[in-house]
Design a protein around this motif. Structure first.
Motif, PDB file in Angstrom:
ATOM      1  N   THR A  30       0.824  -1.211   0.000  1.00  0.00           N
ATOM      2  CA  THR A  30       0.000   0.000   0.000  1.00  0.00           C
ATOM      3  C   THR A  30       0.857   1.259   0.000  1.00  0.00           C
ATOM      4  O   THR A  30       0.544   2.232  -0.681  1.00  0.00           O
ATOM      5  CB  THR A  30      -0.941   0.005   1.217  1.00  0.00           C
ATOM      6  N   LEU A  32       0.740   4.504  -2.556  1.00  0.00           N
ATOM      7  CA  LEU A  32       0.462   5.849  -2.070  1.00  0.00           C
ATOM      8  C   LEU A  32       1.465   6.869  -2.600  1.00  0.00           C
ATOM      9  O   LEU A  32       1.141   8.046  -2.750  1.00  0.00           O
ATOM     10  CB  LEU A  32       0.470   5.850  -0.538  1.00  0.00           C
ATOM     11  N   ALA A  59     -13.615   4.150   4.801  1.00  0.00           N
ATOM     12  CA  ALA A  59     -12.699   3.244   4.118  1.00  0.00           C
ATOM     13  C   ALA A  59     -12.670   3.521   2.619  1.00  0.00           C
ATOM     14  O   ALA A  59     -11.608   3.460   1.990  1.00  0.00           O
ATOM     15  CB  ALA A  59     -13.095   1.791   4.388  1.00  0.00           C
ATOM     16  N   ASN A  70     -10.311   6.190   1.917  1.00  0.00           N
ATOM     17  CA  ASN A  70      -8.979   5.948   2.478  1.00  0.00           C
ATOM     18  C   ASN A  70      -8.703   6.877   3.662  1.00  0.00           C
ATOM     19  O   ASN A  70      -7.637   7.479   3.770  1.00  0.00           O
ATOM     20  CB  ASN A  70      -7.878   6.108   1.423  1.00  0.00           C
ATOM     21  N   ASN A  83      -3.599   4.517   6.419  1.00  0.00           N
ATOM     22  CA  ASN A  83      -2.438   3.794   5.885  1.00  0.00           C
ATOM     23  C   ASN A  83      -1.230   4.696   5.675  1.00  0.00           C
ATOM     24  O   ASN A  83      -0.429   4.473   4.766  1.00  0.00           O
ATOM     25  CB  ASN A  83      -2.813   3.100   4.569  1.00  0.00           C
ATOM     26  N   THR A  96      -5.950   2.271   9.986  1.00  0.00           N
ATOM     27  CA  THR A  96      -6.383   1.526   8.820  1.00  0.00           C
ATOM     28  C   THR A  96      -7.604   2.225   8.225  1.00  0.00           C
ATOM     29  O   THR A  96      -8.293   3.003   8.898  1.00  0.00           O
ATOM     30  CB  THR A  96      -6.708   0.067   9.181  1.00  0.00           C
ATOM     31  N   ALA A  97      -7.875   1.993   6.959  1.00  0.00           N
ATOM     32  CA  ALA A  97      -8.973   2.681   6.285  1.00  0.00           C
ATOM     33  C   ALA A  97     -10.300   2.355   6.966  1.00  0.00           C
ATOM     34  O   ALA A  97     -10.659   1.187   7.136  1.00  0.00           O
ATOM     35  CB  ALA A  97      -9.022   2.271   4.813  1.00  0.00           C
TER      36      ALA A  97
END
Length: 924
Positions: free
Chosen positions: A190, A194, A491, A494, A586, A612-613
């Motif tokens: 991830t 990003l 989520a 993000n 994240n 976390t998302a």
């Protein structure tokens, strides 16, 4: 293609024989019938050579805790049909992998993990090739995760595509209760994606020491699909272990001024990633002679809820372990239980050994007769019997040129024998009956391998049985259900939410105000007295590897201690100290508490936090990393100071439309009634709480309005992104582009009587570099006022830096103009009593010049740097120049020469670390 070994065909004779014959014994060596459990289930073990040869040099194999990708060739997986010592042990890995990769391949295998069904194994494997012209090929090889299925006699890679598998190193696999696999990896699945959102190329970022690729935890399904990154440390997250509740325990390495390893816990979806144990426990004192470092590489879940820690020494080439019971459910540190308010009220954890064996690392020769031997592994049987499968080298000595057991020399003087090299065997130990049963004698990995065999005990040295299992089904841990903790809406964007009860809660002590009730009561609490007004969220810039971008030491400036940093944004602190704000998911971040001027109060926060998302992470408050405390742990039983509103309704002297519900913090009330709060680029804060019509209310909070748009120089990179905020928005401040222009800016001063005229009269210019320069307006040399040159010329000390940066950030020496030339000023040095010093020879006699006069010892006059990488508060001499004028010590009144927006920008830059660049991809 995945090669499959079965009982058909003729390609791989070695495993065909193993798969099609039944070399199974049901008796032990004495002829006694084995119990059904030992007959029914196979035994698998990992054996390795303790040394290997490279370019005719013998290298000791070792596991380096912080270098888990280290390659130690010479490991193999062996299988026995059952636990009888008479059952043949067969090397099942060498023939397959040499067929798969070629005869010039050598392997390292580690991290064996048994599936709950008892039929499958996971393990980590890396291959290298010998011979000519293989360097490039070897560089392409990485650690991969493989599986062995006993029922089908099949080896196969979990990630089917070689291209995908070799993108990164994958290792330390563990089965999750739902059948997926958690593992440690450098692939940064991830984080790498990003980078594109942040406007950077994709690369595998280095850790904070820039000496290795960052390692984080990932999960994937059992077919190697749907790889997801679940931790986001900018250093290393290592050695995952699945607990009985389905959460994942792992080692986190922090290097930001700390260099500590401690245990963290995270759910399989990445939520509730938080500290658990050991931050202040660098060594575990087992007894008066033995201390073991906090290096938690291997754990076993025990029935009583404790963990069996297979403790080892760092880079121990003998692979010895000591089994220790560790209670992380009730302890935060070895001397701090979870119910304690502080260390003074805590109890101390005990570390009982699992058995009466003496496996002491600090072995003394005179103690050999009480020494049990060396233990390399331990596996509890899954049948409720309490029996243990041990990889054990019994205590052996060399006496009269023969290897004997330690009991055989118990009546011999210690000086007549010495400890023999270890020779490992598999034993089944029954702690109830105190009996041991031999399961497997040590064997060389290959027929051709040169090993030493003990003359008297028929044991093979130079081999170690590193891991062993009985392939018996066991009950998998519970599946961790976290669906209720995740917002699908967040989520999808993000995003996550950070919810802090009170930043004034410092390890359970209120460090501002008399009580939370007093802070909530706006007739008692003057918000202008709050030492901090907002929270600044900081992102560490992922450091690219050298093949992507060469980062010079000068790019960091005065110090690389903070590497490069960016600002994620700001959020307000409510009167009770609470904060609730939406943040990018994240993304590892740190936070700073800042005052109304944007200056950090207190020390830097040096721990990476991530969401976390879709997650909402709740924190009680702040924590001093140097003070052992239970408050940093989510399941701490110590209550937070801020328990929220005691009753429903508006806060005292607060606006009536902001009515709290029982238990809500002020930030939670604001969120519920005024909507979700997002980080902002500008420091803007208005009092939304005080009912100014209430005569009993304290004065309303003075408005804070520090905005980048007020700058007359270029705004930091990324500010424009915040006009329509996205999770990837960042603020990057770079000295050449954003701080130097402040010194270069023309600051015309107008005749106040002509300000209303169409063309007001200019009577001066407060441009910084017009004054603070090495030349005056006529181009003649001058001593820069205050011994401070703010020009944008290349520094004579470091051409990659502007002169101004060196002058501001580094110590310098006083200068003077001599004969039209600016040079360092020299004065005569004196001793401790103030007496002038002169040059002397080696005999202490004065050295005279041509005029027969003593030669004075000359020295320069130091000038201390006015700005500090420690932050704005550590640079107070600079900021005081613009807030107050002291006619006795200052010749020029600097007050108001820099605007609040400029001072805020300089404060931010210093708080981040005063780097020269915070963007590694600056134009070169």
């Amino acid at each position: 293609m995945n090669p499959v070994l079965s009982c058909s065909g003729v390609a791989l004779t070695f495993l065909l024989l193993f798969g099609c014959t039944q070399d199974t014994q049901t008796n032990d060596e004495s002829g006694k019938q084995l119990d059904p459990v030992l007959v029914e289930y196979p035994v698998v073990f990992l054996q390795r050579s303790v040394s290997y040869s490279v370019d005719d040099q013998t290298i000791q194999a070792s596991h380096e805790f912080l270098n888990p990708t280290k390659f130690n060739p010479g490991a193999a997986i062996w299988l026995k049909h059952n636990a009888s010592v008479l059952s043949k042990a067969t090397n099942i890995s060498d023939a397959f992998f040499q067929q798969y990769f070629g005869e010039n391949a050598v392997f390292d295998i580690k991290d064996l993990t048994l599936a709950p069904n008892g039929d499958e194994l996971l393990f980590s494997l890396k291959v290298q090739f010998t011979g000519d012209d293989v360097a490039e090929l070897n560089e392409q090889q990485t650690w991969n995760i493989w599986s062995y299925q006993h029922s089908s006699k099949t080896f196969y890679p979990i990630i089917q595509s070689d291209e995908i598998a070799n993108l990164a190193d994958d290792f330390s696999p563990k089965y999750l209760p739902d059948g997926r696999i958690v593992f440690a990896s450098t692939r940064q699945q991830t984080s790498k994606a990003l980078l594109l959102d942040e406007g950077r190329p994709q690369y595998l970022a280095l850790n904070d020491r820039r000496d290795a690729t960052s390692i984080n935890l990932h999960v994937m399904d059992d077919l190697g699909q749907n790889i997801q990154q679940i931790t986001f440390n900018m250093n290393h997250d290592l050695y995952p272990h699945v607990l009985d509740d389905g959460s994942i325990l792992y080692n986190r390495w922090d290097t930001n001024g700390n260099n500590r390893i401690s245990l963290y816990r995270v759910n399989p979806d990445g939520s509730e990633n938080s500290y658990v144990y050991g931050w202040s426990t660098e060594q575990h004192s087992i007894n008066e002679n033995l201390e073991l470092p906090s290096r938690f590489r291997r754990f076993i879940n025990m029935d009583d809820g404790n963990l069996l820690w297979l403790a080892e020494q760092e880079a121990d080439s003998e692979f010895k372990i000591i089994p220790i019971l560790l209670n992380i459910n009730d302890y935060v540190e070895d001397n701090l239980d979870i119910t304690a308010e502080d260390i003074e009220t805590a109890s101390t954890q005990k570390y009982p050994l699992l058995s009466q064996f003496n496996f002491d690392f600090n072995l003394a020769d005179e103690d050999l007769t009480t020494y049990s031997g060396q233990l390399a592994d331990l596996f509890p049987m899954q049948d409720g019997s309490g029996r243990l499968l041990l990889s054990l080298s019994l205590c052996r000595v060399i006496h009269q040129e023969k290897v004997k057991t330690c009991q055989q020399v118990k009546d011999v003087a210690a000086e007549e024998y010495q400890l023999a090299p270890p020779a490992y065997e598999l034993w089944l130990y029954d702690p109830t009956n105190k009996t041991q049963q031999l399961v497997n004698r040590s064997t060389s990995n290959t027929q051709a391998e040169q090993t030493e065999q003990s003359e008297s005990t028929n044991q093979v040295e130079n081999q170690i049985i590193e891991q062993a299992f009985v392939m018996q089904p066991y009950v998998a841990p519970a599946i961790k259900n976290t669906d209720g903790n995740i917002s699908p809406e967040l989520a999808a964007e993000n995003l996550g939410v950070l919810d802090i009860a009170s930043v004034f809660d410092m390890d359970g002590e209120l460090d501002y105000g008399s009580s939370i009730g007093q802070l909530q009561d706006l007739t008692l609490h003057n918000q202008n007295d709050m030492p901090v007004k907002m929270v600044r969220f900081i992102r560490g810039v992922p450091m690219p590897p050298r093949d992507v971008r060469t980062i010079r030491g000068t790019d960091f400036g005065r110090s690389s201690g903070q590497l490069m940093r960016e600002i994620i944004g700001y959020a307000p602190i409510e009167p009770d100290g609470s904060v609730k704000v939406t943040l990018p998911a994240n993304t590892p971040f740190m936070l700073s508490l800042v005052d109304e001027n944007g200056q950090r109060i207190g020390r830097r926060h040096q721990h990476w936090i991530s969401l976390t998302a879709g997650e909402t992470l709740k924190c009680t408050g702040c924590h001093d990393r140097n003070t052992p405390s239970t408050h940093g742990r989510l399941d701490s039983q110590v209550e937070p100071i801020n328990s929220g509103a005691a009753a429903s309704g508006a806060f005292n002297a607060g606006k009536t439309d902001l009515t709290a519900e029982i238990g809500e913090t002020m930030a939670q009330t604001k969120w519920r009634l005024l909507g979700a709060q997002f980080v902002k680029a500008d420091m803007q804060l208005t009092d939304v709480w005080t009912d100014t019509s209430n005569s009993a209310a304290q004065p309303a909070l003075e408005q804070i309005n520090l905005v980048y748009a007020d700058l007359q120089t270029p705004q930091p990179e990324g500010v424009v992104c915040f006009s329509q905020w996205q999770f990837y928005c960042r603020i990057s401040i770079n000295y050449p582009w954003h701080i130097q222009p402040i010194w270069d800016l023309s600051r015309e001063v107008f005749d106040p009587t002509t300000l209303d005229d169409e063309n007001p009269v200019v009577i001066g210019n407060n441009q910084c570099t017009a004054c603070h320069a090495a030349q005056d307006a006529d181009g003649l040399a001058q001593v820069p006022p205050g011994q401070l040159d703010l020009s944008n010329s290349a520094s004579t000390e470091q051409a990659r830096h502007f002169t101004s940066y060196r002058e501001l950030m580094f110590n310098d020496v006083e200068q003077e103009v001599v004969d039209g030339i600016l040079q360092d000023k020299l004065i005569q040095q004196t001793d401790g009593d103030g007496n002038p010093l002169f040059e002397v020879d080696e005999e202490g006699e004065l050295i005279l010049d041509e005029n027969e006069q003593p030669i004075p010892v000359l020295t320069t006059i130091p000038v201390r740097n006015i700005l500090s990488t420690g932050g704005a508060r550590s640079s107070s001499r600079f900021f005081q120049l613009f807030s107050e004028f002291d006619a006795d010590s200052q010749t020029v009144d600097h007050t108001n020469m820099l605007s609040p927006a400029e001072l805020r920008l300089i404060s931010e830059w210093l708080d981040l670390g005063g780097q020269y660049y915070n963007n590694p991809f600056y134009p070169q």
